[in-house]
Motif scaffolding. Structure first.
Motif, PDB file in Angstrom:
ATOM      1  N   GLY A  49       0.958  -1.275   0.119  1.00  0.00           N
ATOM      2  CA  GLY A  49       0.152  -0.128   0.036  1.00  0.00           C
ATOM      3  C   GLY A  49       0.920   1.321  -0.223  1.00  0.00           C
ATOM      4  N   GLY A  50       2.076   1.160  -0.267  1.00  0.00           N
ATOM      5  CA  GLY A  50       3.193   2.470  -0.428  1.00  0.00           C
ATOM      6  C   GLY A  50       3.667   2.668   0.909  1.00  0.00           C
ATOM      7  N   LEU A  51       3.505   1.743   2.002  1.00  0.00           N
ATOM      8  CA  LEU A  51       4.166   1.889   3.188  1.00  0.00           C
ATOM      9  C   LEU A  51       3.782   3.274   3.920  1.00  0.00           C
ATOM     10  N   GLY A  52       2.750   3.946   3.543  1.00  0.00           N
ATOM     11  CA  GLY A  52       2.771   5.091   4.331  1.00  0.00           C
ATOM     12  C   GLY A  52       3.444   6.439   3.533  1.00  0.00           C
ATOM     13  N   HIS A  53       4.303   6.281   2.588  1.00  0.00           N
ATOM     14  CA  HIS A  53       4.903   7.114   1.771  1.00  0.00           C
ATOM     15  C   HIS A  53       4.417   7.496   0.585  1.00  0.00           C
ATOM     16  N   VAL A  54       3.749   6.683  -0.147  1.00  0.00           N
ATOM     17  CA  VAL A  54       3.145   7.013  -1.433  1.00  0.00           C
ATOM     18  C   VAL A  54       1.658   6.193  -1.665  1.00  0.00           C
ATOM     19  N   VAL A  55       0.538   7.049  -2.176  1.00  0.00           N
ATOM     20  CA  VAL A  55      -0.560   6.517  -2.341  1.00  0.00           C
ATOM     21  C   VAL A  55      -0.916   5.585  -3.396  1.00  0.00           C
ATOM     22  N   SER A  56      -0.203   5.790  -4.566  1.00  0.00           N
ATOM     23  CA  SER A  56      -0.745   5.380  -5.745  1.00  0.00           C
ATOM     24  C   SER A  56       0.543   5.080  -6.613  1.00  0.00           C
ATOM     25  N   ASP A  57       0.697   4.404  -7.556  1.00  0.00           N
ATOM     26  CA  ASP A  57       1.423   3.893  -8.505  1.00  0.00           C
ATOM     27  C   ASP A  57       2.136   5.120  -9.140  1.00  0.00           C
ATOM     28  N   GLU A  58       1.029   6.235  -9.772  1.00  0.00           N
ATOM     29  CA  GLU A  58       1.478   7.359 -10.295  1.00  0.00           C
ATOM     30  C   GLU A  58       2.441   8.216  -9.285  1.00  0.00           C
ATOM     31  N   GLU A  59       2.086   8.405  -8.054  1.00  0.00           N
ATOM     32  CA  GLU A  59       2.783   9.025  -6.931  1.00  0.00           C
ATOM     33  C   GLU A  59       4.202   8.470  -7.225  1.00  0.00           C
ATOM     34  N   PHE A  60       4.213   6.955  -6.854  1.00  0.00           N
ATOM     35  CA  PHE A  60       5.539   6.362  -6.697  1.00  0.00           C
ATOM     36  C   PHE A  60       6.509   6.736  -8.177  1.00  0.00           C
ATOM     37  N   ASP A  61       5.923   6.687  -9.381  1.00  0.00           N
ATOM     38  CA  ASP A  61       6.438   6.882 -10.537  1.00  0.00           C
ATOM     39  C   ASP A  61       7.036   8.468 -10.359  1.00  0.00           C
ATOM     40  N   HIS A  62       6.358   9.215 -10.190  1.00  0.00           N
ATOM     41  CA  HIS A  62       6.762  10.697 -10.074  1.00  0.00           C
ATOM     42  C   HIS A  62       8.114  10.853  -8.985  1.00  0.00           C
ATOM     43  N   LEU A  63       7.764  10.107  -7.995  1.00  0.00           N
ATOM     44  CA  LEU A  63       8.919  10.170  -7.059  1.00  0.00           C
ATOM     45  C   LEU A  63      10.277   9.667  -7.762  1.00  0.00           C
ATOM     46  N   VAL A  64      10.184   8.530  -8.537  1.00  0.00           N
ATOM     47  CA  VAL A  64      11.354   7.945  -9.115  1.00  0.00           C
ATOM     48  C   VAL A  64      11.868   8.908 -10.092  1.00  0.00           C
ATOM     49  N   ASP A  65      11.093   9.502 -10.841  1.00  0.00           N
ATOM     50  CA  ASP A  65      11.331  10.595 -11.841  1.00  0.00           C
ATOM     51  C   ASP A  65      12.240  11.859 -11.153  1.00  0.00           C
ATOM     52  N   ALA A  66      11.495  12.257 -10.140  1.00  0.00           N
ATOM     53  CA  ALA A  66      11.939  13.340  -9.107  1.00  0.00           C
ATOM     54  C   ALA A  66      13.503  12.899  -8.715  1.00  0.00           C
ATOM     55  N   VAL A  67      13.386  11.802  -8.164  1.00  0.00           N
ATOM     56  CA  VAL A  67      15.067  11.272  -7.770  1.00  0.00           C
ATOM     57  C   VAL A  67      15.985  11.282  -8.981  1.00  0.00           C
ATOM     58  N   GLY A  68      15.711  10.845 -10.020  1.00  0.00           N
ATOM     59  CA  GLY A  68      16.735  10.776 -11.171  1.00  0.00           C
ATOM     60  C   GLY A  68      17.200  12.320 -11.571  1.00  0.00           C
ATOM     61  N   ARG A  69      16.007  13.154 -11.556  1.00  0.00           N
ATOM     62  CA  ARG A  69      16.311  14.586 -11.807  1.00  0.00           C
ATOM     63  C   ARG A  69      17.199  15.253 -11.052  1.00  0.00           C
ATOM     64  N   GLU A  70      16.955  14.848  -9.498  1.00  0.00           N
ATOM     65  CA  GLU A  70      17.623  15.789  -8.519  1.00  0.00           C
ATOM     66  C   GLU A  70      18.999  15.244  -8.503  1.00  0.00           C
ATOM     67  N   MET A  71      19.008  13.973  -8.571  1.00  0.00           N
ATOM     68  CA  MET A  71      20.692  13.491  -8.573  1.00  0.00           C
ATOM     69  C   MET A  71      21.381  14.016  -9.932  1.00  0.00           C
ATOM     70  N   GLU A  72      20.745  14.160 -10.727  1.00  0.00           N
ATOM     71  CA  GLU A  72      21.564  14.747 -12.298  1.00  0.00           C
ATOM     72  C   GLU A  72      21.862  16.242 -12.021  1.00  0.00           C
ATOM     73  N   THR A  73      20.919  17.010 -11.519  1.00  0.00           N
ATOM     74  CA  THR A  73      21.239  18.331 -11.173  1.00  0.00           C
ATOM     75  C   THR A  73      21.802  18.938  -9.805  1.00  0.00           C
ATOM     76  N   THR A  74      21.804  18.064  -8.977  1.00  0.00           N
ATOM     77  CA  THR A  74      22.593  18.514  -7.631  1.00  0.00           C
ATOM     78  C   THR A  74      24.274  18.255  -7.631  1.00  0.00           C
ATOM     79  N   ARG A  75      24.796  19.369  -7.693  1.00  0.00           N
ATOM     80  CA  ARG A  75      26.211  18.909  -7.382  1.00  0.00           C
ATOM     81  C   ARG A  75      26.472  18.306  -5.986  1.00  0.00           C
ATOM     82  N   GLY A  76      27.304  17.583  -5.887  1.00  0.00           N
ATOM     83  CA  GLY A  76      27.507  16.921  -4.731  1.00  0.00           C
ATOM     84  C   GLY A  76      26.693  15.641  -4.445  1.00  0.00           C
ATOM     85  N   SER A  77      25.693  15.361  -5.648  1.00  0.00           N
ATOM     86  CA  SER A  77      24.749  14.422  -5.307  1.00  0.00           C
ATOM     87  C   SER A  77      25.917  12.909  -5.661  1.00  0.00           C
TER      88      SER A  77
END
Ligand code: SAM
Length: 273
Positions: free
Chosen positions: A229-257
């Motif tokens: 059920g998303g373990l209390g952190h995400v409520v839907s497949d879409e929210e999980f997919d958005h988080l995965v995309d945000a993680v990739g973008r943040e890693m790519e654009t954050t100096r020091g990641s």
């Protein structure tokens, strides 16, 4: 026939085979200066080595190319689906769990290798696994482990880590295994415990391979996360997919990641017969 694991949280399919290939050849091998075995571990004709949780055997097959052909290389895994179809003649693969290795392997190997089993072993299983590796090593032989428990970029990666921690906790797995491996090695009887830490950027062009590897690992955990059920952190497949995309973008654009991999190697004392 595979051995069942109720708590291994990664898949065993063609995408995973490809990910393990890229991870080995483009991330981990270059990260450790292309040394597959730590510098004070020597292999000579007639020796036997073992790779636990070998997966597709990518480390074992690579090593087999550079060692004397009379070194016998064994690989075990609970799941044979990723085993290579035609391994070289000096490579033997079998279905076994690292927590219960064959009894006849007492004092056999000069090297036991295990890489990235943090998604498969619970605390008690780590203890059993290290005891088993100690048992099957010849006196004076070496164990070499590699794990990753640290990565950071910004708030999206923080959310990812919290979600992964919730998943690991729910399965009894240790997300922070690198913190406890040295003491578990010593408790199992190993001496000469060495720790080699390497940091890898996830930023920009230079970080492209491990960023994509990291994002793929997280994406692959969607099934067990959403099954709970998303373990209390995400409520839907879409929210999980958005988080995965945000993680990739943040890693790519954050100096020091950055991400840290740690190799541990330790010896079974010579006087342990
Ligand atoms: C992330 S993969 C790593 C594969 C390989 N070590 C590498 O670095 O490319 C983890 C592997 O551990 C296996 N595994 C999980 N639990 C295991 C156990 N108790 N005994 C042996 N293998 C196990 C999985 O089936 C999977 O193939």
């Amino acid at each position: 026939m595979a051995l069942t694991s109720t708590h291994y949280v990664l898949p065993s399919n063609e995408s995973e085979r490809e990910r393990l290939f890229l991870q080995h050849h483009h991330v981990l091998k270059p990260l450790f200066g292309t040394a597959l075995v730590q510098p004070n571990i020597y292999l000579k004709p007639g020796d036997k080595i073992l790779d636990c949780g070998t997966g597709s055997g990518v480390w074992l097959l690579d090593l087999a190319e550079s060692i004397p052909p009379t070194v016998l290389a064994y690989g075990i895994d609970i799941q044979p689906r990723l085993f290579p179809k035609e391994p070289p003649h000096n490579v033997q693969l079998s279905v076994n769990s690292v927590t219960s290795l064959p009894l006849e392997w007492d004092n056999t190997f000069v090297l036991v290798h295990q890489r990235l089993l943090m998604a498969g072993l619970r605390k008690g299983e780590w203890i059993s696994a290290l005891k088993e590796m100690y048992r099957v090593l010849a006196p004076g032989g070496w164990v070499q482990l590699c794990e990753c428990d640290s990565w950071a970029a910004g708030p999206a990666v923080e959310r990812e880590r919290s979600l992964m921690k919730a998943l690991f906790d729910s399965e009894g797995l240790l997300l922070d295994c690198c913190q406890v491996i040295p003491s578990m090695l010593r408790s199992a009887g190993f001496t000469n415990v060495h720790i080699v830490e390497k940091h890898l950027t996830l930023f920009g062009e230079e970080g492209a391979y491990d960023r994509s590897n990291s994002v793929d690992v997280f994406r692959a955990m969607k099934t067990p996360i959403m099954a709970q059920g998303g373990l209390g952190h995400v409520v839907s497949d879409e929210e999980f997919d958005h988080l995965v995309d945000a993680v990739g973008r943040e890693m790519e654009t954050t100096r020091g990641s950055v991400k840290r991999y740690t190799v541990f190697y330790a010896q079974k004392p010579l006087a342990s017969m």
